[in-house]
Enzyme design. Structure first.
Site, PDB file in Angstrom:
ATOM      1  N   CYS A   1     -10.372  -3.508  -3.249  1.00 14.28           N
ATOM      2  CA  CYS A   1     -11.286  -2.400  -3.529  1.00 14.28           C
ATOM      3  C   CYS A   1     -11.716  -2.424  -4.998  1.00 14.28           C
ATOM      4  CB  CYS A   1     -10.635  -1.068  -3.173  1.00 14.28           C
ATOM      5  SG  CYS A   1      -9.429  -0.491  -4.395  1.00 14.28           S
TER       6      CYS A   1
ATOM      7  N   GLU B   1      -2.409  -4.275  -4.274  1.00 14.11           N
ATOM      8  CA  GLU B   1      -2.735  -5.073  -5.462  1.00 14.11           C
ATOM      9  C   GLU B   1      -2.281  -4.362  -6.732  1.00 14.11           C
ATOM     10  OE1 GLU B   1      -4.604  -4.240  -2.916  1.00 14.11           O
ATOM     11  OE2 GLU B   1      -6.375  -5.509  -2.713  1.00 14.11           O
TER      12      GLU B   1
ATOM     13  N   ASN C   1       0.849  -1.174   0.000  1.00 20.94           N
ATOM     14  CA  ASN C   1       0.000   0.000   0.000  1.00 20.94           C
ATOM     15  C   ASN C   1       0.897   1.240   0.000  1.00 20.94           C
ATOM     16  OD1 ASN C   1      -2.673   0.906   0.124  1.00 20.94           O
ATOM     17  ND2 ASN C   1      -2.583   1.208   2.324  1.00 20.94           N
ATOM     18  N   ILE C   2       0.699   2.137  -0.959  1.00 24.77           N
ATOM     19  CA  ILE C   2       1.489   3.369  -1.003  1.00 24.77           C
ATOM     20  C   ILE C   2       0.545   4.529  -0.735  1.00 24.77           C
ATOM     21  CG2 ILE C   2       3.034   4.814  -2.372  1.00 24.77           C
ATOM     22  CD1 ILE C   2       3.776   2.320  -4.004  1.00 24.77           C
ATOM     23  N   GLU C   3       0.603   5.034   0.509  1.00 30.01           N
ATOM     24  CA  GLU C   3      -0.378   6.027   0.933  1.00 30.01           C
ATOM     25  C   GLU C   3       0.012   7.426   0.483  1.00 30.01           C
ATOM     26  OE1 GLU C   3      -1.292   5.421   5.066  1.00 30.01           O
ATOM     27  OE2 GLU C   3      -2.269   3.517   4.573  1.00 30.01           O
TER      28      GLU C   3
ATOM     29  N   CYS D   1      -8.959  -1.687  -7.683  1.00 34.28           N
ATOM     30  CA  CYS D   1      -8.062  -2.833  -7.926  1.00 34.28           C
ATOM     31  C   CYS D   1      -8.776  -3.930  -8.698  1.00 34.28           C
ATOM     32  CB  CYS D   1      -7.523  -3.369  -6.607  1.00 34.28           C
ATOM     33  SG  CYS D   1      -6.345  -2.242  -5.842  1.00 34.28           S
TER      34      CYS D   1
HETATM   35  O1  LIG Z   1      -8.727  -0.266   5.855  1.00 32.56           O
HETATM   36  C1  LIG Z   1      -7.978  -0.615   4.952  1.00 32.56           C
HETATM   37  C2  LIG Z   1      -8.348  -1.615   4.055  1.00 32.56           C
HETATM   38  C3  LIG Z   1      -7.468  -1.974   3.046  1.00 32.56           C
HETATM   39  N1  LIG Z   1      -6.267  -1.365   2.944  1.00 32.56           N
HETATM   40  C4  LIG Z   1      -5.362  -1.735   1.866  1.00 32.56           C
HETATM   41  C5  LIG Z   1      -4.164  -2.507   2.201  1.00 32.56           C
HETATM   42  C6  LIG Z   1      -3.854  -3.189   0.889  1.00 32.56           C
HETATM   43  O2  LIG Z   1      -3.120  -2.328   0.042  1.00 32.56           O
HETATM   44  C7  LIG Z   1      -5.197  -3.410   0.314  1.00 32.56           C
HETATM   45  C8  LIG Z   1      -5.731  -4.800   0.398  1.00 32.56           C
HETATM   46  O3  LIG Z   1      -6.865  -4.841  -0.258  1.00 32.56           O
HETATM   47  O4  LIG Z   1      -6.064  -2.541   0.968  1.00 32.56           O
HETATM   48  C9  LIG Z   1      -5.910  -0.373   3.820  1.00 32.56           C
HETATM   49  O5  LIG Z   1      -4.841   0.189   3.730  1.00 32.56           O
HETATM   50  N2  LIG Z   1      -6.772  -0.031   4.801  1.00 32.56           N
HETATM   51 ZN   LIG Z   2      -7.398  -1.389  -4.068  1.00 26.83          ZN
END
Ligand SMILES: O=c1ccn([C@H]2C[C@H](O)[C@@H](CO)O2)c(=O)[nH]1
Ligand SMILES: [Zn+2]
Length: 100
Positions: free
Chosen positions: A57, A26, A13-15, A60
């Protein structure tokens, strides 16, 4: 992400401070592979620090449908080791396709 030729491409995950620009693990994995020139995929495993197996999500799911066959296995994992198996097509039925 496991490719047809057996390579493994990881993603995280790249925030981003502008939340909508965050790139999920993903898509990072898919783009990691594609940017390395690999576009034929065998399966993907998705892990989350969650009680239930994590679910990708919508963004993705759309990207998965564009790079992977509908029947490709998708393995969803929780932090406790629970596993759910699904497919790209099950995750996004009747998905948009490029018609050109
Ligand atoms: O509350 C959440 C739910 C999902 N993810 C991210 C983590 C990962 O990149 C991806 C998995 O579906 O969703 C989050 O960061 N926070
Ligand atoms: Zn996603």
């Amino acid at each position: 992400m496991v490719t047809k030729n057996g390579q493994v491409f990881q993603g995280c995950n790249i925030e981003n401070a502008s939340f909508g620009l965050t790139n999920c693990a993903e898509r990072t994995a898919i783009f990691n592979a594609v940017s390395s020139g690999v576009k034929t995929f065998e399966m993907i495993g998705i892990y989350g620090e969650t009680d239930e197996p994590i679910s990708p999500c919508g963004a993705c799911r759309q990207v998965l449908t564009e790079f992977c066959p509908d029947e490709m296995p998708v393995w969803l994992f929780s932090k406790t080791g629970d596993v759910k198996k699904t497919t790209v097509g099950e995750l996004l039925p009747y998905h948009f396709k490029n018609l050109t």
